[in-house]
Write a protein that holds these residues in place. Structure first.
Motif, PDB file in Angstrom:
ATOM      1  N   MET A 140      45.873  44.916  21.419  1.00 56.94           N
ATOM      2  CA  MET A 140      45.629  46.078  22.684  1.00 56.94           C
ATOM      3  C   MET A 140      44.319  46.212  22.893  1.00 56.94           C
ATOM      4  N   ALA A 141      43.560  46.558  21.719  1.00 57.59           N
ATOM      5  CA  ALA A 141      42.133  46.886  21.933  1.00 57.59           C
ATOM      6  C   ALA A 141      41.287  45.762  22.502  1.00 57.59           C
ATOM      7  N   GLU A 142      41.623  44.622  22.077  1.00 60.63           N
ATOM      8  CA  GLU A 142      40.824  43.502  22.908  1.00 60.63           C
ATOM      9  C   GLU A 142      41.220  43.222  24.242  1.00 60.63           C
ATOM     10  N   LEU A 143      42.512  43.348  24.530  1.00 63.85           N
ATOM     11  CA  LEU A 143      42.744  43.257  25.839  1.00 63.85           C
ATOM     12  C   LEU A 143      42.323  44.077  26.804  1.00 63.85           C
ATOM     13  N   PHE A 144      42.166  45.397  26.380  1.00 65.14           N
ATOM     14  CA  PHE A 144      41.738  46.493  27.101  1.00 65.14           C
ATOM     15  C   PHE A 144      40.167  46.313  27.336  1.00 65.14           C
ATOM     16  N   ALA A 145      39.464  45.988  25.968  1.00 62.74           N
ATOM     17  CA  ALA A 145      38.146  45.760  26.221  1.00 62.74           C
ATOM     18  C   ALA A 145      37.586  44.450  27.338  1.00 62.74           C
ATOM     19  N   LYS A 146      38.393  43.231  27.248  1.00 63.28           N
ATOM     20  CA  LYS A 146      38.058  42.376  27.973  1.00 63.28           C
ATOM     21  C   LYS A 146      38.337  42.582  29.627  1.00 63.28           C
ATOM     22  N   ARG A 147      39.725  43.573  29.703  1.00 61.96           N
ATOM     23  CA  ARG A 147      39.891  44.095  31.198  1.00 61.96           C
ATOM     24  C   ARG A 147      38.777  44.904  31.652  1.00 61.96           C
ATOM     25  N   ALA A 148      38.347  45.859  30.733  1.00 64.49           N
ATOM     26  CA  ALA A 148      37.303  46.717  31.341  1.00 64.49           C
ATOM     27  C   ALA A 148      35.916  46.128  31.465  1.00 64.49           C
ATOM     28  N   ALA A 191      32.037  34.591  47.721  1.00 64.20           N
ATOM     29  CA  ALA A 191      33.385  34.690  48.194  1.00 64.20           C
ATOM     30  C   ALA A 191      33.953  36.085  47.743  1.00 64.20           C
ATOM     31  N   ALA A 192      34.861  36.794  48.333  1.00 62.83           N
ATOM     32  CA  ALA A 192      35.408  38.057  48.007  1.00 62.83           C
ATOM     33  C   ALA A 192      36.497  37.782  46.917  1.00 62.83           C
ATOM     34  N   LEU A 193      36.438  38.605  46.164  1.00 65.78           N
ATOM     35  CA  LEU A 193      37.224  38.537  44.789  1.00 65.78           C
ATOM     36  C   LEU A 193      38.223  39.827  44.585  1.00 65.78           C
ATOM     37  N   CYS A 194      39.332  39.546  43.922  1.00 63.01           N
ATOM     38  CA  CYS A 194      40.141  40.820  43.430  1.00 63.01           C
ATOM     39  C   CYS A 194      40.164  40.530  41.877  1.00 63.01           C
ATOM     40  N   ILE A 195      40.732  41.665  41.260  1.00 65.39           N
ATOM     41  CA  ILE A 195      40.812  41.359  39.787  1.00 65.39           C
ATOM     42  C   ILE A 195      41.644  40.003  39.299  1.00 65.39           C
ATOM     43  N   GLU A 196      42.476  39.679  39.965  1.00 63.36           N
ATOM     44  CA  GLU A 196      43.293  38.898  39.537  1.00 63.36           C
ATOM     45  C   GLU A 196      42.645  37.271  39.673  1.00 63.36           C
ATOM     46  N   LYS A 229      35.634  42.989  32.510  1.00 65.99           N
ATOM     47  CA  LYS A 229      35.951  42.396  33.606  1.00 65.99           C
ATOM     48  C   LYS A 229      35.960  43.336  35.025  1.00 65.99           C
ATOM     49  N   ALA A 230      36.288  44.356  34.904  1.00 61.80           N
ATOM     50  CA  ALA A 230      36.419  45.468  36.218  1.00 61.80           C
ATOM     51  C   ALA A 230      34.780  45.752  36.045  1.00 61.80           C
ATOM     52  N   ALA A 231      34.062  45.683  35.170  1.00 59.11           N
ATOM     53  CA  ALA A 231      32.840  46.310  35.374  1.00 59.11           C
ATOM     54  C   ALA A 231      31.890  45.255  36.034  1.00 59.11           C
ATOM     55  N   ALA A 232      32.468  43.912  35.453  1.00 56.02           N
ATOM     56  CA  ALA A 232      31.369  42.780  36.324  1.00 56.02           C
ATOM     57  C   ALA A 232      31.737  42.758  37.672  1.00 56.02           C
TER      58      ALA A 232
END
Length: 137
Positions: free
Chosen positions: A30-38, A56-61, A40-43
């Motif tokens: 869970m920690a690794e999953l949340f770290a990668k998601r965070a 090109a416009a991007l969404c999180i998915e 990605k959101a920051a990038a």
């Protein structure tokens, strides 16, 4: 009164109660999953929700994380080396160094300079140099 073991033998195997499957993740996963998601959101936030190569416009998915200096060639996995890119651009860059990629695709270098805000200064300088060399040739 029949014994429970006798009743159990008459019941088909697929009808027996099962122990529950592991429906939760381990804390480290869970920690690794949340770290990668965070990351990605920051990038995505730092790149203005656009692909840094084709704009090109991007969404999180639909966004993918791209290491500007590739991990295959010793690049670190830190925020200053990670940008948001669309899938086709990320596959096109593959494990090329930024200089190689921007010499082949100067338009990507121009967009990189415009949209990659938090990338290390040296990477931005090399992108500008590669774009000017590509257009001079």
């Amino acid at each position: 009164m029949p014994r429970p073991a006798a009743i159990r033998r008459n019941v088909p195997r697929h009808m027996l109660a099962r122990s529950p499957r592991r429906g939760f993740r381990r804390p480290r996963e869970m920690a690794e999953l949340f770290a990668k998601r965070a990351l990605k959101a920051a990038a995505l936030r730092d790149c203005g929700r656009r692909c840094v190569y084709c704009a090109a416009a991007l969404c999180i998915e639909s966004a993918t994380l791209d290491h500007v200096y590739p991990r295959a060639k010793g690049g670190p996995d830190v925020a200053g080396n990670v940008v948001a890119a669309c899938g086709p651009c990320n596959r096109m860059k593959a494990d090329m160094l930024p200089l190689e990629f921007f010499l082949r695709n100067p338009w990507a270098g121009q967009n990189f300079v415009r949209y990659a805000r938090t990338v290390h200064r040296a990477l931005k300088r090399s992108a500008k140099r590669a774009v000017s060399l590509a257009y001079a040739a």
